[in-house]
Write a protein that holds these residues in place. Structure first.
Motif, PDB file in Angstrom:
ATOM      1  N   ASP A  14       2.850  -2.555   5.789  1.00 23.47           N
ATOM      2  CA  ASP A  14       2.621  -4.003   5.859  1.00 23.47           C
ATOM      3  C   ASP A  14       3.320  -4.653   4.666  1.00 23.47           C
ATOM      4  O   ASP A  14       4.090  -3.999   3.944  1.00 23.47           O
ATOM      5  N   LEU A  15       3.052  -5.953   4.442  1.00 25.59           N
ATOM      6  CA  LEU A  15       3.753  -6.683   3.382  1.00 25.59           C
ATOM      7  C   LEU A  15       3.633  -5.980   2.031  1.00 25.59           C
ATOM      8  O   LEU A  15       4.624  -5.806   1.310  1.00 25.59           O
ATOM      9  N   LEU A  16       2.420  -5.536   1.709  1.00 29.38           N
ATOM     10  CA  LEU A  16       2.216  -4.907   0.403  1.00 29.38           C
ATOM     11  C   LEU A  16       3.022  -3.607   0.288  1.00 29.38           C
ATOM     12  O   LEU A  16       3.649  -3.349  -0.747  1.00 29.38           O
ATOM     13  N   ASP A  17       3.038  -2.807   1.341  1.00 30.91           N
ATOM     14  CA  ASP A  17       3.837  -1.573   1.308  1.00 30.91           C
ATOM     15  C   ASP A  17       5.327  -1.885   1.104  1.00 30.91           C
ATOM     16  O   ASP A  17       6.021  -1.203   0.363  1.00 30.91           O
ATOM     17  N   PHE A  18       5.808  -2.931   1.791  1.00 32.62           N
ATOM     18  CA  PHE A  18       7.223  -3.305   1.626  1.00 32.62           C
ATOM     19  C   PHE A  18       7.507  -3.712   0.189  1.00 32.62           C
ATOM     20  O   PHE A  18       8.525  -3.348  -0.393  1.00 32.62           O
ATOM     21  N   MET A  19       6.590  -4.450  -0.409  1.00 33.46           N
ATOM     22  CA  MET A  19       6.813  -4.913  -1.780  1.00 33.46           C
ATOM     23  C   MET A  19       6.738  -3.748  -2.759  1.00 33.46           C
ATOM     24  O   MET A  19       7.489  -3.692  -3.738  1.00 33.46           O
ATOM     25  N   ILE A  20       5.859  -2.786  -2.498  1.00 36.55           N
ATOM     26  CA  ILE A  20       5.752  -1.618  -3.384  1.00 36.55           C
ATOM     27  C   ILE A  20       7.044  -0.800  -3.322  1.00 36.55           C
ATOM     28  O   ILE A  20       7.558  -0.322  -4.339  1.00 36.55           O
ATOM     29  N   ALA A  21       7.601  -0.666  -2.108  1.00 35.36           N
ATOM     30  CA  ALA A  21       8.782   0.193  -1.923  1.00 35.36           C
ATOM     31  C   ALA A  21      10.081  -0.478  -2.390  1.00 35.36           C
ATOM     32  O   ALA A  21      11.084   0.214  -2.631  1.00 35.36           O
ATOM     33  N   ALA A  22      10.060  -1.820  -2.529  1.00 31.87           N
ATOM     34  CA  ALA A  22      11.318  -2.542  -2.779  1.00 31.87           C
ATOM     35  C   ALA A  22      11.926  -2.232  -4.150  1.00 31.87           C
ATOM     36  O   ALA A  22      11.207  -2.029  -5.128  1.00 31.87           O
ATOM     37  N   LYS A  23      13.270  -2.203  -4.177  1.00 33.83           N
ATOM     38  CA  LYS A  23      13.994  -2.014  -5.446  1.00 33.83           C
ATOM     39  C   LYS A  23      15.011  -3.150  -5.596  1.00 33.83           C
ATOM     40  O   LYS A  23      15.695  -3.505  -4.633  1.00 33.83           O
ATOM     41  N   ASP A  24      15.106  -3.699  -6.796  1.00 32.63           N
ATOM     42  CA  ASP A  24      16.098  -4.735  -7.061  1.00 32.63           C
ATOM     43  C   ASP A  24      17.490  -4.111  -6.937  1.00 32.63           C
ATOM     44  O   ASP A  24      17.802  -3.165  -7.679  1.00 32.63           O
ATOM     45  N   PRO A  25      18.342  -4.610  -6.014  1.00 33.61           N
ATOM     46  CA  PRO A  25      19.653  -3.982  -5.822  1.00 33.61           C
ATOM     47  C   PRO A  25      20.530  -4.059  -7.073  1.00 33.61           C
ATOM     48  O   PRO A  25      21.410  -3.231  -7.267  1.00 33.61           O
ATOM     49  N   GLU A  26      20.291  -5.060  -7.937  1.00 30.81           N
ATOM     50  CA  GLU A  26      21.139  -5.187  -9.130  1.00 30.81           C
ATOM     51  C   GLU A  26      20.696  -4.266 -10.251  1.00 30.81           C
ATOM     52  O   GLU A  26      21.512  -3.681 -10.958  1.00 30.81           O
ATOM     53  N   THR A  27      19.391  -4.111 -10.430  1.00 29.05           N
ATOM     54  CA  THR A  27      18.906  -3.330 -11.584  1.00 29.05           C
ATOM     55  C   THR A  27      18.224  -2.026 -11.173  1.00 29.05           C
ATOM     56  O   THR A  27      17.961  -1.169 -12.011  1.00 29.05           O
ATOM     57  N   GLY A  28      17.899  -1.899  -9.901  1.00 31.13           N
ATOM     58  CA  GLY A  28      17.236  -0.686  -9.418  1.00 31.13           C
ATOM     59  C   GLY A  28      15.752  -0.633  -9.726  1.00 31.13           C
ATOM     60  O   GLY A  28      15.067   0.320  -9.371  1.00 31.13           O
ATOM     61  N   ARG A  29      15.219  -1.691 -10.338  1.00 33.71           N
ATOM     62  CA  ARG A  29      13.804  -1.598 -10.710  1.00 33.71           C
ATOM     63  C   ARG A  29      12.880  -2.041  -9.565  1.00 33.71           C
ATOM     64  O   ARG A  29      13.279  -2.804  -8.681  1.00 33.71           O
ATOM     65  N   ALA A  30      11.658  -1.509  -9.612  1.00 37.56           N
ATOM     66  CA  ALA A  30      10.655  -1.882  -8.603  1.00 37.56           C
ATOM     67  C   ALA A  30       9.673  -2.865  -9.232  1.00 37.56           C
ATOM     68  O   ALA A  30       9.707  -3.094 -10.442  1.00 37.56           O
ATOM     69  N   MET A  31       8.781  -3.435  -8.426  1.00 33.82           N
ATOM     70  CA  MET A  31       7.811  -4.387  -8.990  1.00 33.82           C
ATOM     71  C   MET A  31       6.716  -3.633  -9.741  1.00 33.82           C
ATOM     72  O   MET A  31       6.240  -2.594  -9.276  1.00 33.82           O
ATOM     73  N   THR A  32       6.324  -4.179 -10.883  1.00 38.28           N
ATOM     74  CA  THR A  32       5.198  -3.593 -11.624  1.00 38.28           C
ATOM     75  C   THR A  32       3.902  -3.960 -10.887  1.00 38.28           C
ATOM     76  O   THR A  32       3.909  -4.843 -10.015  1.00 38.28           O
TER      77      THR A  32
END
Ligand code: HEM
Length: 458
Positions: free
Chosen positions: A238-256
């Motif tokens: 769901d939305l939360l899973d997508f946000m947990i899995a996401a990585k910033d394409p420029e820096t490679g970092r995920a959301m804290t």
């Protein structure tokens, strides 16, 4: 319908926009009570209007072409105004999808977009219908009672957001959630007044302590949900899973975890309050217009009969959609879009300099005398598909426009149509005689004191 009739049936009660600029003290007092009441009549008549607050100029733009420039054509030089950070940064963080800018914002927007694709939204229709049916049962069980429709709609859309965006796994105390959001929003008038005066954020104001405490509760709740989800990921993301899995394409970092909690709160608040208000105003307006109500009931009966509203019905509920669109014209849930220029430019004939706040007063544009015939009348026919196509993008913008347009726009419209159709078919809503709601701006456009109506099973 004559002008008096329109005024008596659909216009906000007691809202008399000032013909002249208010004096400074009256302005501040009114701003704290209800920012909408400070809007001068000229906003509903002119193409733009410059106001000076404590020596600081601010431009309101109402001309659709200039509005389009601010939100779309020149969006790069018109980020969100600092008042946005000031009003909601404490609640949802200053770098969440709603408040961040540039690359910081872009990747969060991309990370959050999968649940908002058209096909996915249609898959949510059973959840929309079930939440509405539960509310209909609840309302019909009240006999001929008086109910606060605003509260009933908040509960319905809250259920929807938790069910669709969090796979039903929030475990929230809905009533406490609503109370704390309202406690926070109720102080927005003070925040606006302090911003106008240029006072620093730490200066106390009435309700500030309570608002902060409430906000602490909301943030703790979000942190709890994020921690639980990290421990137990969903089977179907769901939305939360997508946000947990996401990585910033420029820096490679995920959301804290803190960023996830901020964004989750943003989605829960932005995703239920606004749609609930659109439904509240739509139900009230329709109850005041028997000819509209008849058409709604005929359409729902011919499209869905007595059965639940399904995804395949959505396209055919054309008139119900028009009613929701027209309700959002008269009572846009987000009545103001504040921006600031980062460099000197022009908007139509107005010269804009760097750091000049430029506000898009959606509520006034939607009732503008140059843009609409009988602006105060509730006439869903305006949004007949052939007529709606001719509307200027800058003249009707309940969801904003351009890159920062509401990510949930399609979701909200389908949700509202399904809930509206289900409720109208099951429940008769009757306005309380002589009660006309007063719209107040608390970020969103709420009816002051709720929306009491009489309900009965149909
Ligand atoms: C009738 C219902 C709704 C209305 C009227 C509405 C209105 C708006 C408006 C006007 C904006 C743009 C603000 C700006 O440009 O400054 C916005 C942004 C946003 N809305 Fe909605 N909204 C609604 C429903 C929803 C729903 C259902 C969701 C999510 C489930 C949602 C999530 C958001 C988010 C996350 C943003 C920030 C997007 C960004 O900056 O990239 N909204 N909304």
């Amino acid at each position: 319908m004559n002008a008096q009739d329109i005024q008596a049936r659909f216009a906000p009660q007691g809202l008399d926009h000032p013909a002249e600029r208010l004096g400074p003290w009256r302005f501040l007092r009114t701003l704290i009570r209800n920012p909408l009441e400070t809007w001068p009549r000229a906003l509903f008549e002119e193409r733009s209007m410059r106001l000076d607050f404590a020596g600081r100029p601010l431009l309101f733009v109402m001309d659709p072409a200039a509005v389009d420039d601010v939100l779309v054509g020149k969006a790069d030089i018109f980020p969100k105004a600092p008042i946005v950070q000031r009003a909601i940064g404490a609640a949802v963080g200053t770098k969440s999808i709603f408040t961040a800018e540039g690359a910081d914002w872009r990747w969060q927007r991309r990370a959050s977009s999968p649940p908002f694709r058209h096909g996915t939204i249609l898959g949510f229709v059973p959840a929309f219908a079930e939440a509405a049916e539960a509310t209909a049962r609840d309302l019909a069980g009240k006999g001929q009672g008086t109910v606060d429709i605003a509260e009933a709609m908040m509960k319905t859309t809250f259920d929807v957001i938790v069910e669709t965006m969090l796979s039903g796994r929030g475990g929230f105390d809905i009533e406490r959630f609503g109370t704390e959001i309202t406690r926070y929003f109720d102080t927005i008038g003070w925040v606006a007044a302090y911003a106008v005066l240029g006072l620093p954020q730490w200066v106390p104001y009435p309700g500030r302590k309570g608002a902060r405490a409430g906000n602490g509760f909301l943030r703790k709740e979000m942190a709890r949900v994020v921690a639980e989800r990290r421990a137990h990921p969903g089977e179907v993301p769901d939305l939360l899973d997508f946000m947990i899995a996401a990585k910033d394409p420029e820096t490679g970092r995920a959301m804290t975890d803190a960023e996830l909690a901020d964004n989750l709160l943003t989605f829960v608040v932005a995703g239920h309050e606004t749609t609930a208000l659109a439904l509240t105003w739509a139900i009230w307006l329709t109850a005041n217009a028997p000819e509209v109500e008849r058409k709604v009931l005929d359409e729902v009966a011919s499209v869905a009969g007595d059965g639940p509203i399904e995804a395949s019905h959505v396209e055919a509920l054309v008139y119900c959609k028009q009613v929701i669109q027209e309700a959002m014209r008269l009572y846009p849930p987000a009545p103001l879009i504040p921006r600031i220029s980062t460099e000197a430019t022009t908007l139509g004939e107005d010269q804009i300099f760097a750091n000049m706040p430029v506000y898009v007063p959606v509520y006034a544009i939607h009732r503008h005398k140059r843009l609409w015939d009988e602006p105060e009348a509730f006439a869903p026919e305006r949004f007949r598909p052939d007529l709606a196509r001719a509307l200027h993008r800058g003249a009707y913008l309940p969801f904003g426009a351009g890159p920062r347009i509401c990510i949930g726009a399609a979701f909200a419209q389908i949700e509202a149509v399904v809930i509206f159709a289900t409720l109208m078919r099951a429940v008769r809503f009757t306005p309380i005689p002589d009660h006309r709601p007063m719209p107040t701006t608390r970020l969103t456009l709420r009816p002051e004191g709720g929306m009491p109506m009489t309900v009965a099973r149909r």
